[in-house]
Design a protein around this motif. Structure first.
Motif, PDB file in Angstrom:
ATOM      1  N   LEU A 547      27.276  35.659  37.983  1.00 12.52           N
ATOM      2  CA  LEU A 547      28.331  35.082  38.824  1.00 12.52           C
ATOM      3  C   LEU A 547      27.760  34.893  40.233  1.00 12.52           C
ATOM      4  O   LEU A 547      27.332  35.849  40.876  1.00 12.52           O
ATOM      5  CB  LEU A 547      29.544  36.007  38.877  1.00 12.52           C
ATOM      6  N   ALA A 579      36.410  34.200  42.871  1.00 12.42           N
ATOM      7  CA  ALA A 579      35.515  35.053  42.085  1.00 12.42           C
ATOM      8  C   ALA A 579      36.290  36.164  41.392  1.00 12.42           C
ATOM      9  O   ALA A 579      36.001  36.509  40.234  1.00 12.42           O
ATOM     10  CB  ALA A 579      34.446  35.635  43.005  1.00 12.42           C
ATOM     11  N   MET A 580      37.313  36.750  42.059  1.00 11.35           N
ATOM     12  CA  MET A 580      38.099  37.821  41.442  1.00 11.35           C
ATOM     13  C   MET A 580      38.866  37.304  40.226  1.00 11.35           C
ATOM     14  O   MET A 580      39.008  38.011  39.210  1.00 11.35           O
ATOM     15  CB  MET A 580      39.067  38.406  42.471  1.00 11.35           C
ATOM     16  N   LEU A 583      36.448  36.990  37.333  1.00 13.83           N
ATOM     17  CA  LEU A 583      36.078  38.291  36.764  1.00 13.83           C
ATOM     18  C   LEU A 583      37.108  38.784  35.753  1.00 13.83           C
ATOM     19  O   LEU A 583      36.791  39.637  34.900  1.00 13.83           O
ATOM     20  CB  LEU A 583      35.910  39.314  37.897  1.00 13.83           C
ATOM     21  N   GLU A 584      38.333  38.270  35.859  1.00  8.83           N
ATOM     22  CA  GLU A 584      39.347  38.680  34.887  1.00  8.83           C
ATOM     23  C   GLU A 584      39.032  38.145  33.490  1.00  8.83           C
ATOM     24  O   GLU A 584      39.398  38.768  32.480  1.00  8.83           O
ATOM     25  CB  GLU A 584      40.717  38.167  35.337  1.00  8.83           C
ATOM     26  N   HIS A 586      35.735  36.849  32.669  1.00  7.70           N
ATOM     27  CA  HIS A 586      34.313  36.956  32.345  1.00  7.70           C
ATOM     28  C   HIS A 586      33.789  38.317  32.792  1.00  7.70           C
ATOM     29  O   HIS A 586      34.272  38.897  33.755  1.00  7.70           O
ATOM     30  CB  HIS A 586      33.517  35.844  33.053  1.00  7.70           C
ATOM     31  N   ALA A 587      32.791  38.777  32.108  1.00  6.66           N
ATOM     32  CA  ALA A 587      32.130  40.040  32.476  1.00  6.66           C
ATOM     33  C   ALA A 587      30.654  39.741  32.693  1.00  6.66           C
ATOM     34  O   ALA A 587      29.828  39.921  31.785  1.00  6.66           O
ATOM     35  CB  ALA A 587      32.323  41.085  31.387  1.00  6.66           C
ATOM     36  N   LEU A 591      25.910  40.061  39.664  1.00  4.37           N
ATOM     37  CA  LEU A 591      26.719  39.379  40.672  1.00  4.37           C
ATOM     38  C   LEU A 591      25.812  39.052  41.866  1.00  4.37           C
ATOM     39  O   LEU A 591      25.166  39.928  42.431  1.00  4.37           O
ATOM     40  CB  LEU A 591      27.867  40.281  41.130  1.00  4.37           C
ATOM     41  N   VAL A 609      35.782  44.448  44.049  1.00  6.68           N
ATOM     42  CA  VAL A 609      35.195  44.488  42.698  1.00  6.68           C
ATOM     43  C   VAL A 609      35.075  45.924  42.217  1.00  6.68           C
ATOM     44  O   VAL A 609      35.433  46.262  41.075  1.00  6.68           O
ATOM     45  CB  VAL A 609      33.819  43.795  42.696  1.00  6.68           C
ATOM     46  N   THR A 612      38.288  47.682  40.885  1.00  4.41           N
ATOM     47  CA  THR A 612      39.005  47.180  39.704  1.00  4.41           C
ATOM     48  C   THR A 612      38.924  48.135  38.528  1.00  4.41           C
ATOM     49  O   THR A 612      39.792  48.142  37.654  1.00  4.41           O
ATOM     50  CB  THR A 612      38.444  45.814  39.282  1.00  4.41           C
ATOM     51  N   VAL A 616      33.655  45.896  34.889  1.00  5.18           N
ATOM     52  CA  VAL A 616      33.443  45.002  36.026  1.00  5.18           C
ATOM     53  C   VAL A 616      33.041  45.784  37.278  1.00  5.18           C
ATOM     54  O   VAL A 616      32.232  45.329  38.086  1.00  5.18           O
ATOM     55  CB  VAL A 616      34.719  44.179  36.297  1.00  5.18           C
ATOM     56  N   ILE A 619      29.174  46.284  37.831  1.00  2.12           N
ATOM     57  CA  ILE A 619      28.246  45.152  37.787  1.00  2.12           C
ATOM     58  C   ILE A 619      27.225  45.291  38.911  1.00  2.12           C
ATOM     59  O   ILE A 619      27.592  45.472  40.074  1.00  2.12           O
ATOM     60  CB  ILE A 619      29.007  43.821  37.945  1.00  2.12           C
TER      61      ILE A 619
END
Length: 671
Positions: A547, A579-580, A583-584, A586-587, A591, A609, A612, A616, A619
């Motif tokens: 990402l 981006a947040m 992330l919901e 995709h993993a 980053l 991040v 969360t 995630v 990362i």
């Protein structure tokens, strides 16, 4: 004479004589006299003391005492002045006359003389005593006035003195003697010369004599030696006093201590000069800032012009491969010029803030000097400049940061080549001098003006800062060189015989105490990055999801293309909020985030991040940012980023960094 009758006391035992005296005195003016009479001396003394007559007519031969005894007793009882006495005797005697006058008689007459001027004698005796009394009163008043004047002169804070018309000083007040520690005998006349500064004395005497000759007021300023030997400055003035003819009868002078006022005036002048110098320095700094900003704008815009121009040409498409390669080469070269400018600015910022770091280790002089020469060799060959190297094999190792030392020599060589015309010569000499290694870079170029030579190492200073100058740069290189050399415990000096006579820069660095053999390693200038092409075969990103978060579209797309070429799966976002959301769903495995972004910066984004939870939150993150200071790197690592990479980044370095944080290590990296 007043209209009041004169009172005459006649002391004589002969009534006939007393009548004769009255007749001779009064003549035709009887109303002007009043007479007291007695025949005895004691009675006469008592009357004189009680009635205080204006004059006494005294017979020398009295029944109870003679005239001399009478005078003695009379004068013994008088406190102020003397009553006029005229001695009268029946037979003249010079001895008696002299003795009478000595004991206080005003006149002496023989009775037998047929004199009609007794009135005149009486009046003369009275006037004589009156004049004497007036004189004594005047003398008393004069003494009193002098005493008051001296008391006043002794009470004033000045040193006071009086001089004759010819300048001979005959009196000083007590404050003068207390100040000088002198006596009146030592100072009388021209003795004052002993308390003056010998070097200033001739001029002081000349000005004092000129005032005496002109009879005009005198004023001068000079130091006077105090009793403890200290010289203190005095303002000296003297006024002449004239008689009715206009001639000088005396000089009255004073010396006023002005040392404190003089010191305050000098301090005010010093502060004024300091303020003026500070204002001039501020104005100069302001001009330098304006010139620097103009230069910086020019130096940044010039490569940008080439980059933008060739970018637009390439966008239209190029069928000619040679032209395409030329465009790419121009863009890359000008981008590296901008990188170098930014690195210079960052280096100066680190130096000013004291945050520059050195990797100190024993290093052979030949290694970093040789590496610097190799780096600039293409530039020298392009201008046809002979680059000569003279190395002393006994130079020995020094203690320092190899990269920074190479930067020093590279900078000096780059300047030498820049300011040396085609066909010129640049010489590098390395020699051991006692406990130091001296590295001299000498060129046959345009040289340095004598007036600019003292400022050659000042930051932002350039010999030619005009818009028509022949050479680029920010004027930071030599300032950075000087600081780096001094951080290594060395010194640097610049020499030039003037314009057109070349210049020479000599770096002196201390030799390490213990010689340690260094590996033979070729080093490049730390800011002159190697142009390694992107090699995806040496690093595996296949299957990695990455990402990329950056608010700049060009930077975001460039990173995406580089990573995709190495077979990575790249997801991009232009803000932290976007981006947040990604992330919901995709993993990602890695980053890559910018720091300077609107609304939510990279630090706050990573904090969100990490909060969360779940996969995630762990990362591995890379900070890819233009904030390249050491404190920026520290803050990024403390915020939770694994690695801090400054922009611009080489594609191969970016790929290797992503592979490293993703755990794709152990593969040979050809970087």
């Amino acid at each position: 004479m007043s209209d009041k009758p004169l009172r005459i006391l006649i002391v004589d035992d002969s009534p006939e004589d007393r009548a004769t005296y009255r007749r001779r005195i009064t003549r035709d003016t009887a109303d002007k006299y009043q007479f007291l009479e007695t025949s005895l001396g004691e009675a006469g003394i008592e009357l004189a003391r009680k009635e205080k007559p204006d004059c006494i007519l005294l017979d020398y031969n009295l029944p109870d005492l003679n005239g001399l005894d009478f005078l003695d007793q009379l004068r013994a009882g008088e406190s102020e002045g003397t009553t006029p006495v005229v001695m009268l005797t029946g037979q003249g005697s010079e001895t008696v006359a002299v003795e009478s006058l000595r004991r206080g008689a005003q006149d002496y007459l023989v009775k037998q003389l047929n004199s009609n001027d007794l009135q005149h004698v009486v009046h003369r005796a009275i006037e004589h005593v009156a004049l004497h009394a007036q004189r004594r009163h005047a003398e008393h008043e004069l003494r009193k006035s002098q005493e008051e004047f001296r008391a006043m002169a002794d009470s004033i804070p000045q040193l006071a003195w009086m001089a004759r018309p010819d300048g001979w000083i005959f009196w000083y007040n007590q404050r003068w003697h207390a100040y000088c520690g002198s006596t009146p005998a030592q100072m009388e006349g021209w003795g004052w010369k002993n308390v003056h500064e010998p070097a200033l004395l001739p001029a002081i005497i000349e000005r004092w004599k000129a005032a005496i000759a002109s009879a005009l007021p005198w004023e001068d300023t000079f130091p006077l030696r105090r009793h403890d030997g200290e010289f203190r400055w005095h303002l000296s003035r003297a006024l002449p006093f004239h008689d009715e003819k206009g001639d000088v009868i005396l000089w009255f002078g004073t010396n006023t201590d002005i040392t404190e006022e003089r010191n305050k005036a000098e301090e005010r002048e010093r502060l004024l000069q300091s303020e003026r110098a500070a204002r001039e320095e501020s104005e100069r700094a302001g001009r330098m800032k304006d010139e620097f900003l103009a230069t910086l704008s020019h130096e940044l815009r010039t490569p940008l012009n080439a980059i933008l121009g060739w970018s637009q040409l390439l966008r239209r498409g190029m069928d000619d491969k040679e032209t395409l390669e030329e465009g790419i080469s121009v863009i890359e070269r000008n981008a590296r010029v901008q990188v170098q400018l930014i690195e210079d600015l960052l280096d100066m910022s680190r130096i000013i803030s004291g945050k520059i770091r050195l990797d100190i280790q024993p290093v052979e002089t030949a290694s970093f000097v040789g590496a610097a020469i190799e780096t600039v060799m293409p530039s020298a060959e392009a201008k046809g400049i002979r680059l000569q190297k003279v190395m002393d094999p006994q130079a020995g190792p020094i203690s320092g940061d190899p990269g920074r030392l190479q930067q020093v020599i590279w900078n000096l060589l780059s300047n030498a080549i820049k300011f040396t015309p085609k066909g010129g010569r640049v010489q590098v000499i390395v020699a051991r001098v006692n406990s130091h290694v001296e590295i001299s870079v000498t060129d046959s170029g345009q040289g340095i003006k004598p007036e600019f030579l003292p400022h050659v190492f000042e930051r932002f200073r350039q010999a030619d800062a005009t818009t028509t100058r022949s050479h680029g740069g920010l004027g930071l290189g030599l300032a950075i060189v000087k600081h780096l050399v001094e951080l290594h415990g060395g010194t640097i000096q610049a020499q030039s015989a003037g314009e057109g006579h070349g210049s020479s820069f000599t770096v002196s660095l201390p030799i390490v105490v213990v010689h340690r053999r260094m590996p033979d390693e070729k080093r490049m200038h730390p800011r002159a990055s190697t142009k390694a092409p992107l090699d995806c075969d040496s690093v595996s990103l296949d299957g990695l999801t990455i990402l990329v978060v950056d608010d700049e579209p060009d930077a975001r797309n460039l990173i995406r293309r580089v990573l995709q070429e190495c077979k990575a799966i790249v997801i991009t976002a232009e803000s932290a909020s976007e981006a947040m959301k990604l992330l919901e769903d995709h993993a990602p495995d890695v980053l890559v985030s910018d720091i300077g972004m609107p609304q939510v910066d990279g630090y706050e984004f990573l904090k969100q991040v990490r909060s969360t939870g779940g996969k995630v939150a762990s990362i591995p993150a890379i900070a890819l940012t233009a904030f390249a200071r050491s404190e920026d790197r520290t803050r990024a690592l403390l915020a939770g980023y694994r690695v801090h990479v400054s922009k611009p980044v080489e594609p191969q370095e970016l790929v290797a960094t992503v592979a490293s944080v993703a755990g794709r290590t152990g593969v040979k990296f050809n970087g």
